[in-house]
Design a protein around this motif. Structure first.
Motif, PDB file in Angstrom:
ATOM      1  N   PRO A  40       0.816  -1.228   0.000  1.00 24.16           N
ATOM      2  CA  PRO A  40       0.000   0.000   0.000  1.00 24.16           C
ATOM      3  C   PRO A  40       0.849   1.278   0.000  1.00 24.16           C
ATOM      4  O   PRO A  40       0.537   2.218  -0.734  1.00 24.16           O
ATOM      5  CB  PRO A  40      -0.807  -0.116   1.297  1.00 24.16           C
ATOM      6  CG  PRO A  40      -0.894  -1.579   1.562  1.00 24.16           C
ATOM      7  CD  PRO A  40       0.389  -2.168   1.044  1.00 24.16           C
ATOM      8  N   GLU A  41       1.936   1.299   0.823  1.00 21.52           N
ATOM      9  CA  GLU A  41       2.738   2.518   0.881  1.00 21.52           C
ATOM     10  C   GLU A  41       3.486   2.761  -0.419  1.00 21.52           C
ATOM     11  O   GLU A  41       3.729   3.904  -0.811  1.00 21.52           O
ATOM     12  CB  GLU A  41       3.699   2.497   2.078  1.00 21.52           C
ATOM     13  CG  GLU A  41       4.631   1.294   2.182  1.00 21.52           C
ATOM     14  CD  GLU A  41       4.056   0.180   3.045  1.00 21.52           C
ATOM     15  OE1 GLU A  41       2.836  -0.087   2.949  1.00 21.52           O
ATOM     16  OE2 GLU A  41       4.828  -0.422   3.827  1.00 21.52           O
ATOM     17  N   GLU A  42       3.837   1.653  -1.122  1.00 23.60           N
ATOM     18  CA  GLU A  42       4.517   1.802  -2.419  1.00 23.60           C
ATOM     19  C   GLU A  42       3.551   2.320  -3.487  1.00 23.60           C
ATOM     20  O   GLU A  42       3.937   3.078  -4.370  1.00 23.60           O
ATOM     21  CB  GLU A  42       5.113   0.459  -2.851  1.00 23.60           C
ATOM     22  CG  GLU A  42       6.244  -0.006  -1.949  1.00 23.60           C
ATOM     23  CD  GLU A  42       6.665  -1.449  -2.220  1.00 23.60           C
ATOM     24  OE1 GLU A  42       7.816  -1.784  -1.882  1.00 23.60           O
ATOM     25  OE2 GLU A  42       5.848  -2.242  -2.745  1.00 23.60           O
TER      26      GLU A  42
ATOM     27  N   THR B  32       0.590  15.359  12.774  1.00 22.43           N
ATOM     28  CA  THR B  32       1.564  14.261  12.832  1.00 22.43           C
ATOM     29  C   THR B  32       1.321  13.275  11.698  1.00 22.43           C
ATOM     30  O   THR B  32       2.244  12.828  11.021  1.00 22.43           O
ATOM     31  CB  THR B  32       1.436  13.540  14.185  1.00 22.43           C
ATOM     32  OG1 THR B  32       1.616  14.502  15.214  1.00 22.43           O
ATOM     33  CG2 THR B  32       2.466  12.444  14.333  1.00 22.43           C
ATOM     34  N   PHE B  33       0.057  12.957  11.496  1.00 16.28           N
ATOM     35  CA  PHE B  33      -0.342  12.026  10.432  1.00 16.28           C
ATOM     36  C   PHE B  33       0.156  12.542   9.072  1.00 16.28           C
ATOM     37  O   PHE B  33       0.809  11.824   8.317  1.00 16.28           O
ATOM     38  CB  PHE B  33      -1.874  11.917  10.456  1.00 16.28           C
ATOM     39  CG  PHE B  33      -2.468  11.001   9.426  1.00 16.28           C
ATOM     40  CD1 PHE B  33      -2.663   9.659   9.704  1.00 16.28           C
ATOM     41  CD2 PHE B  33      -2.864  11.486   8.182  1.00 16.28           C
ATOM     42  CE1 PHE B  33      -3.242   8.814   8.767  1.00 16.28           C
ATOM     43  CE2 PHE B  33      -3.435  10.645   7.239  1.00 16.28           C
ATOM     44  CZ  PHE B  33      -3.619   9.304   7.527  1.00 16.28           C
TER      45      PHE B  33
ATOM     46  N   GLY C 199       7.044  10.285   4.419  1.00 18.32           N
ATOM     47  CA  GLY C 199       7.085   8.871   4.027  1.00 18.32           C
ATOM     48  C   GLY C 199       7.147   8.745   2.504  1.00 18.32           C
ATOM     49  O   GLY C 199       7.919   7.954   1.955  1.00 18.32           O
ATOM     50  N   LEU C 200       6.361   9.566   1.824  1.00 22.01           N
ATOM     51  CA  LEU C 200       6.373   9.564   0.353  1.00 22.01           C
ATOM     52  C   LEU C 200       7.708  10.089  -0.169  1.00 22.01           C
ATOM     53  O   LEU C 200       8.289   9.533  -1.098  1.00 22.01           O
ATOM     54  CB  LEU C 200       5.226  10.422  -0.181  1.00 22.01           C
ATOM     55  CG  LEU C 200       3.812   9.870   0.043  1.00 22.01           C
ATOM     56  CD1 LEU C 200       2.760  10.868  -0.438  1.00 22.01           C
ATOM     57  CD2 LEU C 200       3.632   8.549  -0.690  1.00 22.01           C
ATOM     58  N   LYS C 201       8.193  11.165   0.463  1.00 17.51           N
ATOM     59  CA  LYS C 201       9.455  11.771  -0.006  1.00 17.51           C
ATOM     60  C   LYS C 201      10.611  10.780   0.125  1.00 17.51           C
ATOM     61  O   LYS C 201      11.425  10.641  -0.790  1.00 17.51           O
ATOM     62  CB  LYS C 201       9.759  13.045   0.791  1.00 17.51           C
ATOM     63  CG  LYS C 201       8.754  14.145   0.527  1.00 17.51           C
ATOM     64  CD  LYS C 201       9.444  15.472   0.263  1.00 17.51           C
ATOM     65  CE  LYS C 201       8.451  16.569  -0.078  1.00 17.51           C
ATOM     66  NZ  LYS C 201       8.386  16.855  -1.523  1.00 17.51           N
ATOM     67  N   VAL C 202      10.666  10.114   1.275  1.00 16.14           N
ATOM     68  CA  VAL C 202      11.766   9.161   1.483  1.00 16.14           C
ATOM     69  C   VAL C 202      11.689   8.030   0.456  1.00 16.14           C
ATOM     70  O   VAL C 202      12.689   7.662  -0.156  1.00 16.14           O
ATOM     71  CB  VAL C 202      11.727   8.586   2.930  1.00 16.14           C
ATOM     72  CG1 VAL C 202      12.658   7.385   3.066  1.00 16.14           C
ATOM     73  CG2 VAL C 202      12.103   9.673   3.933  1.00 16.14           C
ATOM     74  N   GLN C 203      10.476   7.516   0.248  1.00 19.41           N
ATOM     75  CA  GLN C 203      10.322   6.428  -0.732  1.00 19.41           C
ATOM     76  C   GLN C 203      10.707   6.868  -2.138  1.00 19.41           C
ATOM     77  O   GLN C 203      11.179   6.077  -2.936  1.00 19.41           O
ATOM     78  CB  GLN C 203       8.870   5.939  -0.744  1.00 19.41           C
ATOM     79  CG  GLN C 203       8.472   5.145   0.481  1.00 19.41           C
ATOM     80  CD  GLN C 203       7.126   4.467   0.266  1.00 19.41           C
ATOM     81  OE1 GLN C 203       7.010   3.532  -0.501  1.00 19.41           O
ATOM     82  NE2 GLN C 203       6.102   4.973   0.943  1.00 19.41           N
ATOM     83  N   ARG C 204      10.496   8.146  -2.415  1.00 20.55           N
ATOM     84  CA  ARG C 204      10.809   8.643  -3.764  1.00 20.55           C
ATOM     85  C   ARG C 204      12.246   9.141  -3.867  1.00 20.55           C
ATOM     86  O   ARG C 204      12.644   9.657  -4.907  1.00 20.55           O
ATOM     87  CB  ARG C 204       9.852   9.787  -4.124  1.00 20.55           C
ATOM     88  CG  ARG C 204       8.432   9.315  -4.369  1.00 20.55           C
ATOM     89  CD  ARG C 204       7.478  10.503  -4.469  1.00 20.55           C
ATOM     90  NE  ARG C 204       6.098  10.049  -4.636  1.00 20.55           N
ATOM     91  CZ  ARG C 204       5.036  10.799  -4.334  1.00 20.55           C
ATOM     92  NH1 ARG C 204       5.205  12.026  -3.837  1.00 20.55           N
ATOM     93  NH2 ARG C 204       3.827  10.329  -4.514  1.00 20.55           N
TER      94      ARG C 204
ATOM     95  N   VAL D  48       2.937   6.037   4.510  1.00 25.13           N
ATOM     96  CA  VAL D  48       3.773   5.812   5.691  1.00 25.13           C
ATOM     97  C   VAL D  48       4.212   4.342   5.688  1.00 25.13           C
ATOM     98  O   VAL D  48       3.360   3.451   5.716  1.00 25.13           O
ATOM     99  CB  VAL D  48       2.997   6.130   6.983  1.00 25.13           C
ATOM    100  CG1 VAL D  48       3.901   5.968   8.195  1.00 25.13           C
ATOM    101  CG2 VAL D  48       2.397   7.522   6.930  1.00 25.13           C
ATOM    102  N   PRO D  49       5.526   4.074   5.646  1.00 22.38           N
ATOM    103  CA  PRO D  49       5.991   2.680   5.636  1.00 22.38           C
ATOM    104  C   PRO D  49       5.486   1.910   6.859  1.00 22.38           C
ATOM    105  O   PRO D  49       5.281   2.492   7.930  1.00 22.38           O
ATOM    106  CB  PRO D  49       7.515   2.810   5.653  1.00 22.38           C
ATOM    107  CG  PRO D  49       7.792   4.168   5.090  1.00 22.38           C
ATOM    108  CD  PRO D  49       6.644   5.024   5.535  1.00 22.38           C
TER     109      PRO D  49
END
Lengths: 250, 452
Positions: free
Chosen positions: A72-74, A97-98, A105-110, B408-409
């Protein structure tokens, strides 16, 4: 942008989607309409990768990738967003926070640089203001104690902040009065653009008066029974789904 | 009476506990080795007899049904550890993360003035060592101790009584408000043999006084030790006593703590216990609401992984009408950790218009973690409102999916939900400055938590 081919899916061993095929090009807004039980919500959960929704056949390609192989996060990192029909309450986690975890989370994955606290605050405040949401709502726990309208507005805020390439709006109009509906629709329309596509899932034509679709599909018996222009929605409103349900069952 | 074992039933227990173990204990503080008054010798001897008669509680004792001390009896302990060489620089950062206004340091249960920094406290407030207070013959200390020692309280309390020697003493006179939190740092050190130490602490809050105590328990070693602590609290009319404890002992430590509080008319006792450390730990609170308007709030949060065992036991005695108690304990368990929550609420006859509420919630992150919850309500009056509840379960799958669907991972989403779960208990801490350090502890634990 999104190509669904012959999608079959089951929940608890019960077949819900039975060969659904649908393609959405960049910049297009498509509406999927259908009666209760036709598989509308199942489609949205299969696309977003929720546990318990088993794909038994078919494939989904999203921006050239095999969507169904992703977590899902991907999928989110690939640019997919689902506006939930029933947004989830998370006691103890504030909206801020959410959103911060989601954005970064999106930035790190990208492989992009994370936003610092100031950049993030500025971004969220600006988006919230455009949707008429107070700072107080940002400080409250996610959806806890929110009215139906506030929850849906919160979904649109998340969408505005995360700027997905493709948004699935699952019955975003349910439970909204006309004023809230206009605010939500304005928020959605503001995000329309040549590079962003949307799939608007709804039971009623009402929402489509405000979010005018390029294409309308009727979902019955787990597959697309008919497709057409926006006038198809108006026809459904006057004639009902009965004809499609009978045809699908036949 | 809780925890006291009928002698006939456990006659064999003391011997079963291991002769070596008892030999060491028997030696006790040598007569004349300290400047203690004469009455203390008799008190110690009497307590030693009581302990010898009962031995350590085993799991046949109802109060200890879910917590076994068998691990303890297998250890050869150093019952009278020599003062450990501890440098001030090696002490952990303060709970508040800054130079404390006031901090008293105990090493292996003994107050160490050279490591402490205690400024002049307002209105004649006294913060000192029990050894010092006994030597100087402080009348309030002797009176309270004599009363409390006479009260029964189980074998571990008798053991503590039998070694009565040092600990911290805090006396706040009537009407005095102490604004700065009083921080007590209790350090356990290892040794060739695991040290055993048994501090006795006293908090006496006069009528209308206000004071906040933050106890921080840490280990400066990898190995084990046995801390058997007893804290007596007496809160006068309308006094407000806040007690916040962070138990972050070494991974092999055994930490057994009993806090016994008596509250006068309109007094408030606000307790928060945050449990992270120790191999086996127990935090037992006994609160007696002795006069109308007395009120206590007992909250706790715990994190346990690996093979840790943590026990939170409470007993609230509504001895007077119009008394209130509220309890919320929340914990997260991973690996093969076990947690126990036992909460007893007694409402005496004629104690009308009483409210007593209790809730225990546990989050189980692994299939091998376990929680035992035992609420007990004994209600002998009719105009009362009492409730209790308990939950144990996994993280909310819907919330987890919601977070992941937003990018969120999974690991991060889980951590966020665990923090959110515990924050409800942490939010209840009245002391604003405690929240951030506690939340940091949660984040650290999630990152480093021991797996089975």
């Amino acid at each position: 942008m999104l190509e669904i081919e012959n999608l079959h899916a089951a929940v608890d061993g019960r077949a819900i989607l039975n060969g659904l095929t649908l393609a959405v090009a960049p910049g297009e807004v498509h509406a999927v309409m259908g009666p209760n039980g036709s598989g509308k919500s199942t489609l949205s959960y299969v696309l977003s990768g929720r546990d318990g929704y088993e794909v038994t056949a078919g494939r989904v390609r999203f921006r050239g990738e095999d969507l169904l192989a992703l977590d899902p996060e991907e999928r989110a990192a690939a640019g997919l967003f689902l506006a939930f029909q029933y947004p989830v309450e998370i006691p103890g986690v504030t909206n801020m926070t959410f959103l911060k975890h989601a954005v970064n989370g999106l930035k790190v994955q990208r492989g992009e640089e994370e936003l610092d606290a100031m950049q993030f605050l500025k971004l969220v405040r600006q988006k919230a203001k455009a949707l008429g949401m107070s700072d107080d709502m940002l400080k409250r726990a996610v959806n806890v104690g929110f009215s139906g309208g506030e929850k849906k507005r919160n979904e649109i805020l998340q969408m505005a902040v995360l700027e997905p390439a493709f948004a699935v709006l699952d019955e975003t109009d349910s439970g909204l009065d006309i004023d809230a509906l206009k605010i939500v629709a304005d928020g959605v329309n503001a995000l329309r653009g040549p590079e962003r596509s949307m799939l608007v899932i709804t039971h009623y034509q009402r929402l489509l008066d405000y979010i005018v679709p390029d294409r309308v599909h009727v979902l019955a018996g787990g597959r697309i029974a008919q497709s057409g222009g926006k006038e198809l929605a108006t026809r459904l409103e006057s004639e009902g789904y009965a004809a499609f349900v009978e045809k699908a069952a036949a | 009476m809780a925890g006291l074992v009928p002698i006939a039933e456990t006659a064999g227990t003391a011997a079963d506990s291991g002769a070596d173990w008892l030999t060491g204990w028997r030696s006790g503080p040598a007569d004349g080795s300290d400047a203690a008054p004469d009455w203390l010798g008799a008190v110690r001897a009497d307590a030693a007899d009581r302990f010898a008669a009962h031995g350590l509680p085993d799991r046949r004792v109802e109060d200890w049904r879910y917590t076994s001390l068998a691990h303890l009896t297998g250890l050869e302990l150093d019952w009278a550890p020599a003062p450990a060489d501890v440098a001030k620089e090696s002490l952990p950062a303060l709970v508040f993360g800054r130079e404390a206004d006031c901090r008293l340091v105990l090493v292996n249960g003994q107050v160490r003035p050279a490591l402490s920094s205690v400024p002049a406290l307002p209105g004649g407030t006294v913060l000192t060592s029990l050894a010092g207070a006994l030597a100087s013959g402080h009348p309030g200390v002797a009176d309270l101790l004599k009363r409390r020692v006479a009260a029964t309280g189980g074998a571990l309390k008798a053991l503590n009584d039998s070694w009565l020697e040092d600990g911290y003493v805090l006396i706040v006179p009537d009407g005095v408000t102490v604004d700065m939190p009083i921080e007590i740092l209790s350090v356990g050190t290892g040794g060739a043999l695991p040290p055993a130490y048994q501090p006795r602490n006293l908090i006496v809050a006069g009528a209308g006084s206000r004071v906040t105590v933050v106890e921080h328990h840490v280990g400066l070693c990898i190995g084990g030790y046995f801390a058997n602590l007893v804290t007596d609290v007496a809160a006068g009319a309308e006094a407000i006593v806040r007690h916040c404890k962070v138990q972050d002992e070494s991974r092999e430590a055994i930490h057994i703590a009993l806090l016994d509080a008596a509250l006068d008319r309109g007094a408030m006792f606000d307790s928060f216990c945050f449990t992270l450390g120790g191999r086996i730990s127990r935090n037992e609170l006994r609160v007696s609401l002795d006069a109308p308007g007395a009120h206590c709030r007992l909250n706790g949060a715990y994190l346990a992984g690996g093979r840790q065992h943590c026990d939170h036991t409470t007993s609230v005695d509504h001895a007077a009408p119009e008394t209130h108690s509220d309890q919320l304990y929340k914990g997260v368990l991973d690996g093969r950790a076990r947690a126990v929550f036992q909460g007893k609420v007694t409402v005496r006859q004629d104690a009308q218009k009483v409210e007593g509420h209790q809730m225990s919630r546990a989050l189980l992150l692994s299939e091998t973690a376990e929680v035992n919850t035992k609420p007990e309500l004994f209600i002998h009056a009719d105009d009362v409102q009492c409730s209790h509840g308990a939950t144990a379960g996994d993280l909310d799958a819907e919330a987890l999916f919601y977070l992941r669907s937003r990018g969120v991972p999974e690991g991060q989403a889980r951590q966020l939900l665990v923090e959110a779960f515990l924050n409800e208990a942490i939010d209840a801490v009245a002391l604003a400055g405690m929240r951030l350090p506690l939340e940091r502890n949660v984040a650290r634990w999630m990152a480093e938590r021991p797996r089975s």
